[in-house]
Design a protein around this motif. Structure first.
Motif, PDB file in Angstrom:
ATOM      1  N   UNK A 189     -23.666 -37.890   9.596  1.00 53.07           N
ATOM      2  CA  UNK A 189     -25.084 -38.793  10.031  1.00 53.07           C
ATOM      3  C   UNK A 189     -25.688 -39.657   9.105  1.00 53.07           C
ATOM      4  N   UNK A 190     -26.080 -40.223   9.518  1.00 50.44           N
ATOM      5  CA  UNK A 190     -26.438 -41.451   8.621  1.00 50.44           C
ATOM      6  C   UNK A 190     -28.327 -41.929   9.236  1.00 50.44           C
ATOM      7  N   UNK A 191     -28.991 -41.165   7.830  1.00 52.88           N
ATOM      8  CA  UNK A 191     -29.934 -41.678   7.415  1.00 52.88           C
ATOM      9  C   UNK A 191     -30.657 -41.480   6.808  1.00 52.88           C
ATOM     10  N   UNK A 192     -32.224 -42.096   7.085  1.00 53.79           N
ATOM     11  CA  UNK A 192     -33.042 -41.522   6.194  1.00 53.79           C
ATOM     12  C   UNK A 192     -32.674 -42.343   4.722  1.00 53.79           C
ATOM     13  N   UNK A 193     -31.970 -43.183   5.051  1.00 56.67           N
ATOM     14  CA  UNK A 193     -31.537 -44.012   3.794  1.00 56.67           C
ATOM     15  C   UNK A 193     -30.376 -43.774   3.406  1.00 56.67           C
ATOM     16  N   UNK A 194     -29.467 -42.575   3.358  1.00 61.99           N
ATOM     17  CA  UNK A 194     -27.954 -41.746   2.883  1.00 61.99           C
ATOM     18  C   UNK A 194     -27.158 -41.605   4.102  1.00 61.99           C
ATOM     19  N   UNK A 195     -25.826 -41.614   4.338  1.00 61.57           N
ATOM     20  CA  UNK A 195     -25.338 -41.722   5.213  1.00 61.57           C
ATOM     21  C   UNK A 195     -23.996 -40.258   4.663  1.00 61.57           C
ATOM     22  N   UNK A 237     -19.175 -33.211   0.686  1.00 69.62           N
ATOM     23  CA  UNK A 237     -19.356 -33.610   1.442  1.00 69.62           C
ATOM     24  C   UNK A 237     -20.232 -34.610   0.622  1.00 69.62           C
ATOM     25  N   UNK A 238     -20.453 -35.893   0.906  1.00 69.64           N
ATOM     26  CA  UNK A 238     -20.698 -37.117   0.657  1.00 69.64           C
ATOM     27  C   UNK A 238     -21.252 -37.337   1.130  1.00 69.64           C
ATOM     28  N   UNK A 239     -22.399 -37.808  -0.296  1.00 72.58           N
ATOM     29  CA  UNK A 239     -24.172 -38.526   0.633  1.00 72.58           C
ATOM     30  C   UNK A 239     -24.033 -39.765  -1.119  1.00 72.58           C
ATOM     31  N   UNK A 240     -24.043 -41.027   0.199  1.00 78.30           N
ATOM     32  CA  UNK A 240     -24.132 -42.102   0.199  1.00 78.30           C
ATOM     33  C   UNK A 240     -25.287 -42.921   0.112  1.00 78.30           C
ATOM     34  N   UNK A 241     -25.744 -43.469  -0.665  1.00 76.78           N
ATOM     35  CA  UNK A 241     -27.363 -44.807  -0.544  1.00 76.78           C
ATOM     36  C   UNK A 241     -26.907 -45.850   0.506  1.00 76.78           C
ATOM     37  N   UNK A 299     -32.293 -32.471   1.857  1.00 74.20           N
ATOM     38  CA  UNK A 299     -33.438 -32.886   2.374  1.00 74.20           C
ATOM     39  C   UNK A 299     -33.088 -34.329   2.360  1.00 74.20           C
ATOM     40  N   UNK A 300     -32.548 -34.903   2.989  1.00 73.67           N
ATOM     41  CA  UNK A 300     -32.331 -36.806   2.736  1.00 73.67           C
ATOM     42  C   UNK A 300     -33.392 -37.581   2.426  1.00 73.67           C
ATOM     43  N   UNK A 301     -34.451 -36.843   3.351  1.00 73.79           N
ATOM     44  CA  UNK A 301     -35.596 -37.579   3.407  1.00 73.79           C
ATOM     45  C   UNK A 301     -36.084 -37.683   2.563  1.00 73.79           C
ATOM     46  N   UNK A 302     -36.324 -36.418   1.783  1.00 73.49           N
ATOM     47  CA  UNK A 302     -37.412 -36.559   0.258  1.00 73.49           C
ATOM     48  C   UNK A 302     -36.927 -36.573  -0.556  1.00 73.49           C
TER      49      UNK A 302
END
Length: 104
Positions: A15-21, A34-38, A92-95
């Protein structure tokens, strides 16, 4: 495979949303990374490994400045977070929040 060796351009974008891929990889046909990328800086801000069949995740890399972190409902502040220790994690990426649960 060492999770530090996973290139950003491989894996599947979950997914890619809220500034995180979120990029997902499968290791040894069982564990999932899982890698979380700004998306603005293209920097990795979190990497977790889900242990197959356990429902638990361990953090293998984290940018503590990026996230607000709680442990069992309490702000982690400067608390030491044990890396590579399996926890129940709620990201919670958006927060920009990570909730770590160490108990049931």
């Amino acid at each position: 495979m060492d999770t530090n060796q996973l290139p950003l351009d491989e894996g599947t974008i979950l997914t890619q949303e809220h500034g995180i891929q979120i990029i997902v990889y499968t290791l040894n046909n069982k564990d999932t990374v899982y890698r979380y990328v700004d998306t603005d800086s293209q920097k990795e801000v979190l990497r977790t490994k889900e242990e197959s069949g356990t429902g638990l995740n361990s953090m293998t890399a984290i940018d503590k400045e990026y996230w607000d972190i709680t442990i069992d409902g309490v702000n982690a502040g400067e608390s030491e977070i044990k890396m590579d220790t399996p926890y129940k994690l709620h990201v919670i990426a958006e927060d920009r929040a990570i909730h770590i649960m160490t108990r049931g």
